[in-house]
Design an enzyme around this catalytic site. Structure first.
Site, PDB file in Angstrom:
ATOM      1  N   GLU A  36       0.877  -1.162   0.000  1.00 28.04           N
ATOM      2  CA  GLU A  36       0.000   0.000   0.000  1.00 28.04           C
ATOM      3  C   GLU A  36       0.920   1.219   0.000  1.00 28.04           C
ATOM      4  O   GLU A  36       1.821   1.314   0.836  1.00 28.04           O
ATOM      5  CB  GLU A  36      -0.884   0.017   1.259  1.00 28.04           C
ATOM      6  N   ARG A 261       5.442 -12.758   9.948  1.00 29.38           N
ATOM      7  CA  ARG A 261       5.945 -11.403   9.771  1.00 29.38           C
ATOM      8  C   ARG A 261       7.348 -11.317  10.345  1.00 29.38           C
ATOM      9  O   ARG A 261       7.638 -11.976  11.348  1.00 29.38           O
ATOM     10  CB  ARG A 261       5.066 -10.478  10.605  1.00 29.38           C
ATOM     11  N   LYS A 271       4.369   0.746   9.541  1.00 31.77           N
ATOM     12  CA  LYS A 271       4.461   2.009   8.812  1.00 31.77           C
ATOM     13  C   LYS A 271       3.862   3.151   9.615  1.00 31.77           C
ATOM     14  O   LYS A 271       4.338   4.282   9.541  1.00 31.77           O
ATOM     15  CB  LYS A 271       3.768   1.869   7.455  1.00 31.77           C
TER      16      LYS A 271
HETATM   17  P1  ATP Z   1       1.511  -1.848   8.277  1.00 37.39           P
HETATM   18  O1  ATP Z   1       2.830  -2.303   8.816  1.00 37.39           O
HETATM   19  O2  ATP Z   1       1.383  -0.391   8.322  1.00 37.39           O
HETATM   20  O3  ATP Z   1       0.360  -2.630   8.803  1.00 37.39           O
HETATM   21  P2  ATP Z   1       1.876  -3.459   5.994  1.00 37.39           P
HETATM   22  O4  ATP Z   1       3.193  -3.827   6.510  1.00 37.39           O
HETATM   23  O5  ATP Z   1       0.781  -4.455   5.997  1.00 37.39           O
HETATM   24  O6  ATP Z   1       1.448  -2.149   6.737  1.00 37.39           O
HETATM   25  P3  ATP Z   1       1.674  -3.371   3.127  1.00 37.39           P
HETATM   26  O7  ATP Z   1       2.081  -2.297   2.207  1.00 37.39           O
HETATM   27  O8  ATP Z   1       0.262  -3.784   3.111  1.00 37.39           O
HETATM   28  O9  ATP Z   1       2.083  -2.862   4.548  1.00 37.39           O
HETATM   29  O10 ATP Z   1       2.604  -4.636   2.914  1.00 37.39           O
HETATM   30  C1  ATP Z   1       2.890  -5.182   1.658  1.00 37.39           C
HETATM   31  C2  ATP Z   1       3.261  -6.631   1.820  1.00 37.39           C
HETATM   32  O11 ATP Z   1       4.384  -6.755   2.668  1.00 37.39           O
HETATM   33  C3  ATP Z   1       2.129  -7.429   2.437  1.00 37.39           C
HETATM   34  O12 ATP Z   1       1.946  -8.604   1.674  1.00 37.39           O
HETATM   35  C4  ATP Z   1       2.627  -7.757   3.802  1.00 37.39           C
HETATM   36  O13 ATP Z   1       2.198  -9.047   4.172  1.00 37.39           O
HETATM   37  C5  ATP Z   1       4.135  -7.720   3.666  1.00 37.39           C
HETATM   38  N1  ATP Z   1       4.774  -7.295   4.917  1.00 37.39           N
HETATM   39  C6  ATP Z   1       4.610  -6.139   5.564  1.00 37.39           C
HETATM   40  N2  ATP Z   1       5.315  -6.094   6.706  1.00 37.39           N
HETATM   41  C7  ATP Z   1       5.970  -7.274   6.787  1.00 37.39           C
HETATM   42  C8  ATP Z   1       6.857  -7.852   7.744  1.00 37.39           C
HETATM   43  N3  ATP Z   1       7.230  -7.200   8.852  1.00 37.39           N
HETATM   44  N4  ATP Z   1       7.346  -9.087   7.491  1.00 37.39           N
HETATM   45  C9  ATP Z   1       6.985  -9.746   6.379  1.00 37.39           C
HETATM   46  N5  ATP Z   1       6.151  -9.268   5.448  1.00 37.39           N
HETATM   47  C10 ATP Z   1       5.633  -8.050   5.639  1.00 37.39           C
END
Ligand code: ATP
Ligand code: MG
Length: 563
Positions: A36, A261, A271
């Protein structure tokens, strides 16, 4: 290590992909990375990118880049651009497969109409607070909305008028009609469209209704023919909804698989929190070298190779865990040790005068650029009568086991000569401001023909030739291993470290670094890896310390092995 030694798949996702290809559930592999555009990418995203692009490549498939841009209030073009730059930098390529969920708004609208026609969606007039109240809790079922049983015709009419802009923001929503008593709260008639008058970075003011993430994501996967929709664990509980939409819409159905994650000690990877650090000025920006963002890590001196190596080492697991920040640093050292040219830099200078070295004389020593990479060749390091060494390399009264310079003691100056401290000059406060030394001409190159040994080798620069620099030393941004663990009522900001940045001005680096370009990374011998910051100007170099030479991870591994 996520390495396959016995033809076994390296992890459960790869195993699932192999299985799907074997059973014929899918005949090809197509993944996507769906950020996003509401912030910069961080090291957690790097993990997801390596999984999404990595698995596609391993199975001869493709990976799309798709911006999940369904919330215009938080999304910006700046983020879109930084995300593309960071993915490319990390070494991945979506070729011509750049997509935006917003490109599908018309199709998504049609899908919503289809659900209404099937009696599977309805326009609801409850306010956001009421929707929440009706939803129930984990232990109590929800209650049905009084608007749940509107006729299909009424719903079609109201939804069309929502789109036409006849109703104020947030006054109505479109909701899926699923099950208010479901143990999974996501299935309790989730909102799928909301009214929101906000300009979108791509569609401008064409829309005043926007689909919710859950409604956009799976259908976008379907439109793009994704086979494996890989995402982090928090989406596991959304999977029944993902499947429900695709089943009810009777469209192509990708498979969602969730992985843990990434969490890193002493680091926040949300974020929302990173944005707060930026907005409240706790850091200089998204690319502050203390940030776990890819742009911050890059500015600090991290290489794409080191980050990809890290992502491979942590592997892919189903259970959330926290990875030691020391492992990330270890991966960087491993990479830079092989590649970074060596240089001498003096961070806290102490002047040394070689009394028996002729005034005005200069000689140049040829020194290896990188002992780990002989092909890199040599560099010239000038030597003269007045030098700088680091203050830490001298003690007037040496403690036990301190082998560096002290009065009467002889040490080696790297690649140059043995020198011996014969006198100490102090200022009015008794602070040592200069050392008087003698050198032994017979030790040219760094060894004594009579076989005499010294116990320390110091780095140094020639005062007349050295280039001035500012050096920024970074430490962990947070004092707690888990920054979210804060005292009652205080958020993660309470754990910000007051010592995460130390700026040293008045440093000196060897003259071969004079024209160093932003982004160039050097090993300052005996100290660490330093990256030229874009703040540098001609004659005013600025360096970021990427990581020191002290390998915390090697120590941890050692104690793990012997423990
Ligand atoms: P926020 O941390 O603000 O909730 P988000 O990390 O979900 O946002 P996105 O832009 O939706 O942000 O993430 C894009 C992709 O990266 C998604 O498929 C998400 O699963 C993956 N992703 C985000 N953070 C992590 C993380 N810490 N470890 C592994 N994958 C991640
Ligand atoms: Mg998200």
């Amino acid at each position: 290590m996520a390495e396959k030694e016995s033809n076994q798949p390296a992890d459960f996702i790869r195993a699932a992909v192999i299985e799907d290809l074997k059973t014929g559930r899918f005949t090809r592999v197509q993944t996507r990375f769906p950020p996003e555009p509401n912030g910069y990418l961080h090291i957690g995203h790097a993990k997801a990118i390596c999984i999404d692009f990595g698995i596609a490549a391993e199975f001869g498939g493709k990976c799309n880049l798709r911006f999940d841009d369904t919330n215009p209030v938080k999304e910006e073009v700046e983020y879109v651009e930084s995300i593309m730059q960071d993915i490319r930098w990390l070494g991945f390529d979506w070729e011509d497969r750049l997509f935006y969920a917003s490109d599908y708004f018309e199709q998504l609208y049609e899908y919503a109409v289809k659900l209404i026609r099937k009696g599977k969606a309805y326009v609801c007039d409850l306010t956001a607070d009421e929707v929440r109240e009706y939803r129930g809790t984990l232990t109590e079922p929800g209650r049905e909305s009084p608007f749940r049983n509107r006729t299909v015709d009424e719903n079609l009419d109201l939804f069309a008028r929502m789109r036409a802009g006849e109703f104020p923001d947030a006054s109505r929503t479109l909701r899926a009609k699923i099950d208010m008593a479901s143990p999974n709260i996501n299935l309790r008639d989730p909102v799928i469209y909301r009214i929101l008058r906000a300009s979108h970075h791509r569609t401008g003011d064409a829309w005043c209704i926007y689909p919710m993430y859950d409604f956009a994501h799976g259908q976008s996967d379907s439109i793009e023919g994704i086979t494996h929709s890989l995402c982090s664990l928090e989406y596991e509980i959304h999977r029944p909804l993902y499947d429900w939409f695709l089943d009810e819409l009777e469209i192509y159905h990708p498979r969602q698989i969730e992985f843990a994650r990434l969490n890193v000690s002493y680091t926040v990877l949300s974020k929302r929190k990173l944005l707060k650090l930026v907005q409240e000025g706790h850091v200089r920006g998204w690319d502050d070298p203390r940030m776990p963002t890819l742009s911050g890590l890059r500015r600090r001196g991290y290489t794409a190779e080191a980050i990809r190596d890290f992502c491979e080492r942590i592997g892919v697991a189903k259970k959330d865990s926290t990875v030691d920040l020391a492992l990330l640093e270890h991966c960087l050292r491993e990479d830079l040790n092989k590649r970074a040219p060596r240089a001498m830099g003096v961070l806290k200078p102490l002047q040394v005068v070689i009394e028996n070295y002729p005034e005005g004389q200069v000689e140049e020593f040829d020194t290896l650029k990188n002992p780990e990479d002989l092909a890199a060749g040599t560099r010239k390091v000038p030597f003269s009568r007045v030098l700088y060494i680091d203050q830490d390399d001298f003690r007037e009264v040496p403690p036990p086991k301190y082998y560096r310079l002290s009065p009467g003691r002889e040490v080696r100056l790297r690649s140059a000569y043995f020198v011996k401290c014969v006198d100490v000059v102090k200022d009015g406060q008794g602070k040592v401001v200069e050392l008087r030394c003698t050198y032994d001409p017979a030790t040219r190159g760094g060894d004594a023909p009579d076989g005499r040994k010294v116990k320390a080798t110091l780095h140094w620069v020639s005062a007349a030739h050295a280039v001035p620099a500012e050096v920024r030393l970074y430490d962990r941004l947070f004092t707690k291993e888990n920054p979210d663990e804060a005292d009652e009522g205080r958020g993660f900001l309470a754990n910000l470290s007051p010592n995460s940045l130390e700026v040293l001005s008045g440093c000196w680096v060897e003259p071969s670094l004079a024209g160093a370009r932003a982004g160039a990374i050097y090993q300052f011998e005996r100290q660490g890896y330093f990256c030229v910051d874009p703040d540098s100007a001609a004659g005013r170099l600025a360096f970021n310390r990427a990581v020191s030479l002290k390998d915390e991870w090697a120590r941890i591994e050692k104690t793990q092995r012997s423990g």
